[in-house]
Design an enzyme around this catalytic site. Structure first.
Site, PDB file in Angstrom:
ATOM      1  N   GLY A  43     -14.166  -4.798 -51.060  1.00 11.26           N
ATOM      2  CA  GLY A  43     -14.950  -5.826 -50.166  1.00 11.26           C
ATOM      3  C   GLY A  43     -14.384  -5.666 -48.739  1.00 11.26           C
ATOM      4  O   GLY A  43     -13.321  -5.499 -48.615  1.00 11.26           O
ATOM      5  N   GLN A  48     -12.941  -8.242 -40.073  1.00 12.61           N
ATOM      6  CA  GLN A  48     -11.537  -7.422 -40.380  1.00 12.61           C
ATOM      7  C   GLN A  48     -11.816  -6.137 -39.643  1.00 12.61           C
ATOM      8  O   GLN A  48     -10.578  -5.223 -39.593  1.00 12.61           O
ATOM      9  CB  GLN A  48     -11.386  -6.794 -41.825  1.00 12.61           C
ATOM     10  N   CYS A  87      -5.811  -7.973 -50.287  1.00 10.56           N
ATOM     11  CA  CYS A  87      -6.657  -7.933 -48.990  1.00 10.56           C
ATOM     12  C   CYS A  87      -6.335  -6.851 -48.136  1.00 10.56           C
ATOM     13  O   CYS A  87      -5.186  -6.394 -47.944  1.00 10.56           O
ATOM     14  CB  CYS A  87      -6.344  -9.030 -48.269  1.00 10.56           C
ATOM     15  N   LEU A  88      -7.281  -5.833 -47.599  1.00 13.52           N
ATOM     16  CA  LEU A  88      -7.289  -4.787 -46.669  1.00 13.52           C
ATOM     17  C   LEU A  88      -6.414  -5.211 -45.549  1.00 13.52           C
ATOM     18  O   LEU A  88      -5.704  -4.460 -44.640  1.00 13.52           O
ATOM     19  CB  LEU A  88      -8.283  -4.039 -46.453  1.00 13.52           C
ATOM     20  N   HIS A 130     -13.388 -14.609 -51.374  1.00 10.50           N
ATOM     21  CA  HIS A 130     -12.602 -14.202 -50.453  1.00 10.50           C
ATOM     22  C   HIS A 130     -13.321 -13.682 -48.962  1.00 10.50           C
ATOM     23  O   HIS A 130     -12.637 -14.129 -48.279  1.00 10.50           O
ATOM     24  CB  HIS A 130     -11.893 -12.865 -51.175  1.00 10.50           C
ATOM     25  N   GLU A 131     -14.430 -12.943 -49.406  1.00 14.14           N
ATOM     26  CA  GLU A 131     -14.826 -12.499 -47.971  1.00 14.14           C
ATOM     27  C   GLU A 131     -15.559 -13.537 -47.201  1.00 14.14           C
ATOM     28  O   GLU A 131     -15.589 -13.302 -46.030  1.00 14.14           O
ATOM     29  CB  GLU A 131     -15.840 -11.297 -48.231  1.00 14.14           C
ATOM     30  N   HIS A 134     -13.042 -15.167 -45.085  1.00 17.25           N
ATOM     31  CA  HIS A 134     -12.727 -14.323 -44.161  1.00 17.25           C
ATOM     32  C   HIS A 134     -13.764 -14.765 -43.026  1.00 17.25           C
ATOM     33  O   HIS A 134     -13.375 -14.638 -41.952  1.00 17.25           O
ATOM     34  CB  HIS A 134     -12.975 -12.722 -44.343  1.00 17.25           C
TER      35      HIS A 134
END
Ligand code: CO
Length: 161
Positions: A43, A48, A87-88, A130-131, A134
């Site tokens: 995702g 991000q 997480c990226l 999670h997204e 963000h």
């Protein structure tokens, strides 16, 4: 696209709703999808990659590509998923966040602006939560349901006060 890492301030700013749908939006979503896949993520939220837009891409059930624009969680289970997530924007760290619902109904616009709804379970549900965090400018490592010592360690490592 370049992926911003913590503690980049962009990751703490709530994103704006998307109002214009069309080819330009599709191009951004395509680029986000490619970036996510190149980095091995499941995702990726727009902020991000430096875009203050309320949207994310994710790999859904059956490897389907999901573009979720202006997403909101409509309903969530009272049971919890208890799965590790990463997480990226904080590569290499994985943590179980105890308060992630096991399933969620997400209401969103697709890339053409059509209102849709999807039921996501397990890892897919955790990913969507999670997204969506963000997009609200909330980092996973600040989640209060993480044991305090773990949370503090994570935040310290990524420069979050
Ligand atoms: Co993330």
């Amino acid at each position: 696209m370049e992926i911003l890492k913590y503690p980049n301030p962009m990751l703490f700013q709530p994103t704006s709703s998307v109002r214009v749908f069309g080819e330009e939006l599709q191009i951004l979503l395509d680029e986000m999808w490619e970036t996510m896949q190149t980095r091995g993520g499941i995702g990726l939220a727009a902020n991000q990659v430096g875009l203050s837009m309320s949207m994310f891409v994710m790999i859904g059930p059956d490897n389907a590509r999901l573009n979720l624009v202006n997403p909101t969680i409509e309903t969530r289970s009272r049971t919890f998923a208890n799965l590790k997530e990463g997480c990226l924007s904080a590569p290499g760290d994985f943590v179980t966040i105890p308060n992630r619902a096991e399933w969620v109904h997400v209401l969103y616009d697709d890339e053409k602006g059509n209102v849709k709804r999807v039921l996501l379970k397990g890892l897919y549900a955790v990913c969507a939560q999670h997204e969506i965090d963000h997009l609200r400018g909330v980092s996973f490592m600040e989640n209060k349901s993480i044991p305090k010592s773990v949370r503090k360690g994570l935040c310290k490592r990524w420069g979050i006060k």
